[in-house]
Structure formats: C-alpha cells, structure tokens
Enzyme design. Structure first.
Site, mmCIF file in Angstrom:
data_model
loop_
_atom_site.group_PDB
_atom_site.id
_atom_site.type_symbol
_atom_site.label_atom_id
_atom_site.label_comp_id
_atom_site.label_asym_id
_atom_site.label_seq_id
_atom_site.Cartn_x
_atom_site.Cartn_y
_atom_site.Cartn_z
ATOM 1 N N SER A 1 92.809 71.815 37.257
ATOM 2 C CA SER A 1 93.492 72.857 38.038
ATOM 3 C C SER A 1 94.835 73.241 37.427
ATOM 4 O O SER A 1 95.213 74.415 37.431
ATOM 5 C CB SER A 1 93.762 72.378 39.459
ATOM 6 O OG SER A 1 92.575 72.054 40.113
ATOM 7 N N HIS B 1 89.165 77.285 34.123
ATOM 8 C CA HIS B 1 89.599 76.970 35.490
ATOM 9 C C HIS B 1 88.879 77.854 36.498
ATOM 10 O O HIS B 1 89.151 79.052 36.601
ATOM 11 C CB HIS B 1 91.126 77.143 35.618
ATOM 12 C CG HIS B 1 91.603 76.880 37.001
ATOM 13 N ND1 HIS B 1 92.470 77.704 37.668
ATOM 14 C CD2 HIS B 1 91.285 75.882 37.878
ATOM 15 C CE1 HIS B 1 92.677 77.224 38.874
ATOM 16 N NE2 HIS B 1 91.971 76.124 39.022
ATOM 17 N N GLU C 1 89.556 81.236 34.697
ATOM 18 C CA GLU C 1 90.596 81.379 33.673
ATOM 19 C C GLU C 1 90.153 80.589 32.446
ATOM 20 O O GLU C 1 89.871 79.395 32.547
ATOM 21 C CB GLU C 1 91.924 80.833 34.193
ATOM 22 C CG GLU C 1 92.497 81.655 35.331
ATOM 23 C CD GLU C 1 93.693 80.975 35.977
ATOM 24 O OE1 GLU C 1 94.814 81.190 35.505
ATOM 25 O OE2 GLU C 1 93.498 80.228 36.962
ATOM 26 N N ASN D 1 97.326 79.308 39.439
ATOM 27 C CA ASN D 1 98.047 78.306 40.229
ATOM 28 C C ASN D 1 99.559 78.418 40.091
ATOM 29 O O ASN D 1 100.292 77.993 40.989
ATOM 30 C CB ASN D 1 97.555 76.889 39.898
ATOM 31 C CG ASN D 1 96.411 76.507 40.823
ATOM 32 O OD1 ASN D 1 96.389 76.900 41.995
ATOM 33 N ND2 ASN D 1 95.440 75.766 40.317
HETATM 34 N N1 LIG Z 1 88.564 71.424 44.564
HETATM 35 C C1 LIG Z 1 89.090 72.568 44.115
HETATM 36 O O1 LIG Z 1 89.395 73.505 44.870
HETATM 37 C C2 LIG Z 1 89.283 72.753 42.625
HETATM 38 C C3 LIG Z 1 89.446 74.048 42.119
HETATM 39 C C4 LIG Z 1 89.586 74.219 40.740
HETATM 40 C C5 LIG Z 1 89.607 73.119 39.905
HETATM 41 N N2 LIG Z 1 89.467 71.864 40.444
HETATM 42 C C6 LIG Z 1 89.475 70.724 39.504
HETATM 43 O O2 LIG Z 1 88.136 70.336 39.276
HETATM 44 C C7 LIG Z 1 88.099 68.925 39.025
HETATM 45 C C8 LIG Z 1 87.138 68.282 40.015
HETATM 46 O O3 LIG Z 1 87.599 68.525 41.324
HETATM 47 P P1 LIG Z 1 86.630 68.351 42.602
HETATM 48 O O4 LIG Z 1 87.339 69.007 43.728
HETATM 49 O O5 LIG Z 1 85.265 68.761 42.238
HETATM 50 O O6 LIG Z 1 86.688 66.759 42.801
HETATM 51 P P2 LIG Z 1 85.585 65.810 43.479
HETATM 52 O O7 LIG Z 1 86.326 64.570 43.871
HETATM 53 O O8 LIG Z 1 84.791 66.538 44.517
HETATM 54 O O9 LIG Z 1 84.581 65.476 42.279
HETATM 55 C C9 LIG Z 1 84.955 64.711 41.167
HETATM 56 C C10 LIG Z 1 83.731 63.950 40.708
HETATM 57 O O10 LIG Z 1 84.044 63.297 39.477
HETATM 58 C C11 LIG Z 1 83.328 62.067 39.484
HETATM 59 N N3 LIG Z 1 83.889 61.180 38.472
HETATM 60 C C12 LIG Z 1 84.995 60.425 38.537
HETATM 61 N N4 LIG Z 1 85.146 59.736 37.378
HETATM 62 C C13 LIG Z 1 84.112 60.074 36.585
HETATM 63 C C14 LIG Z 1 83.703 59.695 35.275
HETATM 64 N N5 LIG Z 1 84.427 58.838 34.547
HETATM 65 N N6 LIG Z 1 82.581 60.241 34.763
HETATM 66 C C15 LIG Z 1 81.839 61.112 35.490
HETATM 67 N N7 LIG Z 1 82.178 61.500 36.748
HETATM 68 C C16 LIG Z 1 83.301 60.996 37.269
HETATM 69 C C17 LIG Z 1 83.486 61.562 40.913
HETATM 70 O O11 LIG Z 1 82.522 60.567 41.222
HETATM 71 C C18 LIG Z 1 83.285 62.856 41.699
HETATM 72 O O12 LIG Z 1 81.926 63.053 42.055
HETATM 73 C C19 LIG Z 1 89.541 68.427 39.139
HETATM 74 O O13 LIG Z 1 90.127 68.419 37.860
HETATM 75 C C20 LIG Z 1 90.185 69.480 40.010
HETATM 76 O O14 LIG Z 1 91.577 69.570 39.847
HETATM 77 C C21 LIG Z 1 89.287 71.656 41.765
#
Ligand SMILES: NC(=O)c1ccc[n+]([C@@H]2O[C@H](COP(=O)([O-])OP(=O)(O)OC[C@H]3O[C@@H](n4cnc5c(N)ncnc54)[C@H](O)[C@@H]3O)[C@@H](O)[C@H]2O)c1
Length: 302
Positions: free
Chosen positions: A112, A133, A145, A184
């Site tokens: 993010s 992103h 992005e 962001n």
């Molecule tokens: N949630 C949002 O609104 C949003 C928006 C844009 C970007 N992001 C970014 O996307 C990324 C994921 O966010 P999310 O909201 O999906 O989180 P989430 O917690 O829903 O999912 C993350 C997943 O990663 C897995 N994980 C952890 N360690 C791991 C590893 N070593 N190998 C494989 N899988 C692993 C976890 O088990 C989990 O299922 C983050 O970097 C976040 O900042 C999130």
C-alpha cells in the site's frame, strides 16, 4: 496480449480478488499462501464474488492453489505479491521467489505504501521488479498504480500496464517511487487535515465525514481536483490557497489525537470505537452501503 501465467502470493483480502480479476480475463492463475486456511478458502471466496457479481463462474477453474511457493511461481510470466504489509517479510519472500521463477518473469508487490525500492533492493534482477497498487475490493475499484523504481525497465512497465488494462483495470504509471505512491499520499493528506479539524475542536468526526460526503465527495468520482481547479480558474485557486494553505495542518508525523485513540484501545470498528462508536449493526450497514455504491458505479461505467 497472449494469455499469461500469473502467480498470486498471499490469498487474503487482496490476493484472492486479484486472482479473480486475472482469471476472469482468461489468464491461468496459481495462488499460494503460507496459511493453509487462507489458501483453502480462496476459491470459495472467489466463487461467492463471481455469483454476487453475476460473472462467469467457469473462470474459477483457471485458479489453481499451491501449498508450495516454488511450485506456484515456477512457470509464471508474472508474480504479484499480496502478503502482510511488512517490509522484512516482503524482502525475504521476493528473495525466495527470485530463486524459484524464470529469469524473465516480472515481479510485482501490491504494497500500500512501502517504497518498491526498499522491497526489491536485494534482488539480482531488479529491472523486472515493480509495484502494482490495487484498491479494495480489487474486482470493483478500477485503479492500479504501476510503480517503477530507478532500476525497472520500460518493457516491464509497459507489459504490466497492458496486462492490467486488458483485464479491465485502470492502470496509471507512477514515475517516482515515493512512499504512498499517488493515491495514498492524496488520501492521507486529506485524512491528516480531517483529524486536525477534530483535534482542534473545529467540528466533530461525524461532521467531517458529512461535509465531505455531502459536498465535494459527491463530485470526486467524475471531477478530479485539478480538473476542478481548471473549472473554477487557476487564479481563483491561487487566491484560495493564499488564504487557506498557511492555516492547514503541517505536522510531519501522526497527530497526537490519533496516537491517543490507539493508546486507549479505540482501534475503530474492530474495537467498537475509534473516532466514533460503532455497533455491529452500524458496521454491517456501512460495509453494505460501500459495496452497493461500488457495484453501482461499476455497472454505470460498464
Ligand atoms: N486491504 C486493503 O485495502 C489493501 C489495499 C491495497 C493494498 N493492500 C496491500 O496488500 C497486501 C495484502 O493485504 P490484505 O489486506 O490482502 O491482507 P490479508 O491479511 O487479508 O492477507 C495477507 C495474506 O498473506 C498471507 N501470508 C502471510 N505471510 C505469507 C508468506 N510468507 N507467504 C505467503 N502468504 C503469506 C496471510 O496468510 C494472508 O492470507 C498488503 O501489503 C497491503 O498493504 C491492501
């Protein structure tokens, strides 16, 4: 563009939705997660979304879960990482990914706000690494992005932009790798001023949200700020800035009001209270309203 082999690493909120978009676009998708329960639920979550959106459910057959990371990425043309927002974890993971992928595979992080340079700095072939992103939910919010570092090749940027455009997304190219990229930075510049208004007693949190939702928020989806500045005139914009900008908050770090909420356990909806108090019913109603709004916006753009 020929159909690609896409690997999604991290099957959580973002990862399963990203896999869904690429599968619907006809690509072969592998998905992996270190937590078996997350991986196991990914296809069920995608199926629920496809049904809810009235999309082609046969796309689900193009998503193949793999418990093993190396197996998931071995044949990929493109790997996108969506694991937790943790720099050390992402750096370590990309090291493992690089050892398992083809030398020409493009590697992307869905971080993010973390600069891509920090995540990809330890790789051997940094020219094929970049940021993509997405916004939540990935299958309803159009923007992606695409962020290049000083090492990223133009070919990798061009291919990634084409991949996302042809999958129905709205990719934009972010030319410099700054924290928060474009979206962001803008969002949190606004949030800082919102919190400052509450902290300084100008109005309460509910009023901040009402002011935005009932005024310029109504226009934002069709009228960007710089289009708006041209609409009213840059001379008027300059006059407004001379009066207002010197009074805006410029605190370089998080505001004390926000620090206080967190220190007191007021963590938002998950705690029942943040800037405002939230019953479970109010939380569900808000989530449903946002989803409904995004679905309608998607239909009207289709
Ligand atoms: N949630 C949002 O609104 C949003 C928006 C844009 C970007 N992001 C970014 O996307 C990324 C994921 O966010 P999310 O909201 O999906 O989180 P989430 O917690 O829903 O999912 C993350 C997943 O990663 C897995 N994980 C952890 N360690 C791991 C590893 N070593 N190998 C494989 N899988 C692993 C976890 O088990 C989990 O299922 C983050 O970097 C976040 O900042 C999130």
């Amino acid at each position: 563009m020929a159909k690609a082999r896409i690997a999604v690493v991290g099957a959580g909120l973002m990862g399963h939705g990203i896999a869904q978009v690429f599968a619907l676009a006809g690509h072969e998708v592998t998905i992996t997660d270190s937590v078996v329960a997350s991986l196991d639920s990914a296809k069920a979550r995608i199926l629920t979304n496809l049904k809810d959106l009235g999309e082609d459910q046969s796309a689900l057959a193009r998503v193949v879960p793999h418990v093993n990371l190396a197996d998931a990425v071995a044949n990929a043309d493109y790997v996108v990482e969506a694991v937790l927002e943790d720099l050390d974890l992402k750096r370590k993971l990309f090291g493992e990914i690089e050892r398992a992928v083809r030398p020409d595979a493009i590697l992307a992080s869905n971080t993010s706000v973390i600069p891509i340079t920090q995540i990809m700095g330890g790789l051997q072939r940094r020219e094929r690494a970049l940021g993509t992103h997405w916004w939540n939910p990935p299958y309803l919010v159009p923007l992606v992005e695409v962020i290049g570092t000083e090492w990223t090749s133009q070919a990798a940027i061009d291919w990634t932009i084409k991949l996302h455009a042809e999958a129905g997304k709205t990719p934009v190219h972010v030319k410099k790798d700054v924290p928060g990229f474009v979206g962001n930075r803008l969002q949190h510049a606004l949030w800082r001023e919102c919190i400052a208004l509450v902290q300084n007693g100008i109005c309460d949190a509910e009023t901040v949200d009402t002011v935005i939702k009932a005024s310029f928020g109504r226009r934002l989806a069709v009228l960007g700020p710089l289009e708006n500045a041209d609409l009213v005139g840059t001379d008027l914009t300059l006059a407004i800035h001379r009066t207002v900008l010197p009074d805006l908050d410029r605190t370089p770090g998080p505001l004390p009001y926000l620090e206080g909420l967190v220190a007191n356990g007021k963590l938002g909806m998950k705690a029942g209270e943040g800037f405002r108090t939230w019953t479970p019913e109010q939380q569900s109603a808000l989530r449903a309203r946002v989803l409904q709004h995004l679905k309608k916006a998607r239909e009207s753009n289709a």
